[in-house]
Design a protein around this motif. Structure first.
Motif, PDB file in Angstrom:
ATOM      1  N   ASN A 196      15.551  12.658  -9.576  1.00 38.39           N
ATOM      2  CA  ASN A 196      16.801  12.082  -9.089  1.00 38.39           C
ATOM      3  C   ASN A 196      17.910  13.118  -9.213  1.00 38.39           C
ATOM      4  O   ASN A 196      17.870  13.998 -10.079  1.00 38.39           O
ATOM      5  N   THR A 197      18.905  13.004  -8.343  1.00 39.80           N
ATOM      6  CA  THR A 197      20.079  13.883  -8.322  1.00 39.80           C
ATOM      7  C   THR A 197      19.704  15.357  -8.463  1.00 39.80           C
ATOM      8  O   THR A 197      20.145  16.051  -9.365  1.00 39.80           O
ATOM      9  N   ALA A 198      18.891  15.827  -7.548  1.00 39.96           N
ATOM     10  CA  ALA A 198      18.564  17.247  -7.458  1.00 39.96           C
ATOM     11  C   ALA A 198      19.528  17.929  -6.494  1.00 39.96           C
ATOM     12  O   ALA A 198      19.895  17.359  -5.461  1.00 39.96           O
ATOM     13  N   ILE A 243      18.937  10.023  -0.771  1.00 40.42           N
ATOM     14  CA  ILE A 243      20.138  10.781  -1.099  1.00 40.42           C
ATOM     15  C   ILE A 243      20.961  10.019  -2.125  1.00 40.42           C
ATOM     16  O   ILE A 243      20.855   8.801  -2.252  1.00 40.42           O
ATOM     17  N   ASN A 244      21.761  10.751  -2.883  1.00 37.00           N
ATOM     18  CA  ASN A 244      22.702  10.197  -3.852  1.00 37.00           C
ATOM     19  C   ASN A 244      24.104  10.445  -3.299  1.00 37.00           C
ATOM     20  O   ASN A 244      24.743  11.451  -3.624  1.00 37.00           O
ATOM     21  N   PRO A 245      24.621   9.552  -2.438  1.00 40.67           N
ATOM     22  CA  PRO A 245      25.866   9.836  -1.716  1.00 40.67           C
ATOM     23  C   PRO A 245      27.111   9.854  -2.587  1.00 40.67           C
ATOM     24  O   PRO A 245      28.151  10.339  -2.161  1.00 40.67           O
ATOM     25  N   ASP A 246      27.020   9.325  -3.812  1.00 41.45           N
ATOM     26  CA  ASP A 246      28.202   9.293  -4.685  1.00 41.45           C
ATOM     27  C   ASP A 246      28.339  10.560  -5.515  1.00 41.45           C
ATOM     28  O   ASP A 246      29.192  10.638  -6.401  1.00 41.45           O
ATOM     29  N   LYS A 247      27.504  11.569  -5.270  1.00 46.06           N
ATOM     30  CA  LYS A 247      27.542  12.801  -6.052  1.00 46.06           C
ATOM     31  C   LYS A 247      27.618  14.029  -5.134  1.00 46.06           C
ATOM     32  O   LYS A 247      26.589  14.571  -4.727  1.00 46.06           O
ATOM     33  N   PRO A 248      28.802  14.506  -4.803  1.00 39.75           N
ATOM     34  CA  PRO A 248      28.918  15.769  -4.066  1.00 39.75           C
ATOM     35  C   PRO A 248      28.956  16.953  -5.044  1.00 39.75           C
ATOM     36  O   PRO A 248      29.066  16.774  -6.258  1.00 39.75           O
ATOM     37  N   MET A 249      28.824  18.159  -4.529  1.00 38.87           N
ATOM     38  CA  MET A 249      29.010  19.374  -5.312  1.00 38.87           C
ATOM     39  C   MET A 249      29.904  20.305  -4.512  1.00 38.87           C
ATOM     40  O   MET A 249      29.529  20.748  -3.423  1.00 38.87           O
ATOM     41  N   TYR A 262      23.608  14.732  -3.488  1.00 34.38           N
ATOM     42  CA  TYR A 262      22.383  15.191  -4.150  1.00 34.38           C
ATOM     43  C   TYR A 262      21.201  14.409  -3.569  1.00 34.38           C
ATOM     44  O   TYR A 262      21.380  13.515  -2.739  1.00 34.38           O
ATOM     45  N   THR A 263      19.982  14.737  -4.014  1.00 35.65           N
ATOM     46  CA  THR A 263      18.778  14.196  -3.380  1.00 35.65           C
ATOM     47  C   THR A 263      17.765  13.789  -4.442  1.00 35.65           C
ATOM     48  O   THR A 263      17.690  14.388  -5.521  1.00 35.65           O
ATOM     49  N   GLY A 264      16.980  12.755  -4.131  1.00 35.64           N
ATOM     50  CA  GLY A 264      15.918  12.304  -5.021  1.00 35.64           C
ATOM     51  C   GLY A 264      14.570  12.300  -4.322  1.00 35.64           C
ATOM     52  O   GLY A 264      14.485  12.243  -3.082  1.00 35.64           O
TER      53      GLY A 264
END
Length: 271
Positions: A196-198, A243-249, A262-264
């Motif tokens: 998760n959250t890669a 995808i984890n849309p609430d986590k940008p970088m 991020y991506t899972g």
């Protein structure tokens, strides 16, 4: 989130102006170094060693220190981006898998966040692997909470060999090797891998530096192809991706390297 991205775009535009650019870059670097309570990123590097040297030049490097071990004292709730991985964890338990190797699990934050749904399986064996400072803090807190019988800790990746499920939430980017390389020496591979959250870039593998507020860490960004290929070569097949849309970088001045999410992944051993 759109407001934050718009502000970054304006700053990036200012940085391209000849007279203002140097000032903006200097201020961004100073803000990165002075950070104490945000999750920030800075720079692009070609290798893990190069990013490590940059992190050390900024200040205290890595998670293995008492200050960083205190970061997650209150991170015991579920985040929106946790639900896909929780689905695959509970599905694994329903299918009879019992041992979970939680790579980079800090003080057991996901075990605590998932406590209620996991309570249906009292025979669950949950093992957290992390750096020594985090492991010491996690063991102490588990004893105080009465979780020590179901939650154990190790600072050795090899201790996870033989457990059914490898769970890696938000950690692959902090590892000096890829997960495929780390698993290549195991004789008994986990039957399922839940990631998760890669940090996944659509086109490019590179490294940056992450400021935690307590330390600076080298940070790996991979492509999906490279991550999945390293695991399919060991005999895994991809079951699902999300995808984890609430986590940008966001990397200052580098919109081409910044991530919108991020991506899972979930992968099963097929041999």
């Amino acid at each position: 989130m759109q407001l934050i991205q718009a502000l970054h775009q304006r700053v990036d535009a200012l940085a391209s102006l000849p007279l203002i650019g140097a000032i903006v870059h200097r201020q961004a670097r100073e803000a990165f170094i002075a950070n104490r309570d945000q999750n920030m990123f800075y720079g692009e590097h070609a290798s893990w060693d190069e990013a490590t040297a940059a992190a050390q030049a900024f200040g205290q490097a890595g998670y293995d220190n008492p200050e960083s071990a205190q970061l997650y004292q209150h991170r015991t709730r579920m985040d929106p981006h946790d639900y896909p991985s929780l689905y695959w964890l509970t599905r694994s338990l329903q299918e009879g898998l019992r041992g979970v190797f939680d790579v980079g699990g800090a003080i057991g934050i996901k075990f605590m966040a998932f406590r209620e749904p996991l309570s249906a399986w009292p025979d669950l064996d949950w093992c957290v692997q992390d750096v020594p400072a985090m492991v010491a803090q996690g063991r102490q807190l588990a004893q105080e909470r009465g979780d020590a019988a179901r939650l154990r800790f190790t600072d050795r990746f090899a201790q996870g060999e033989g457990l059914d499920v490898l769970f890696a939430s938000g950690v692959l980017q902090y590892l000096p090797q890829t997960l495929g390389d780390m698993l290549s020496g195991w004789q008994r591979l986990p039957r399922r891998i839940i990631i998760n959250t890669a940090a996944i870039h659509p086109e490019k593998t590179f490294f940056t530096v992450n400021s935690l507020g307590t330390a600076f860490c080298p940070y790996r960004i991979q492509t999906q192809a490279s991550l999945v290929r390293g695991l399919t070569e060991l005999g895994y097949r991809l079951r699902e991706t999300w995808i984890n849309p609430d986590k940008p970088m966001l990397i200052p001045f580098r919109p081409d390297l910044s991530l919108r999410h991020y991506t899972g992944f979930c992968l099963d051993l097929s041999r």
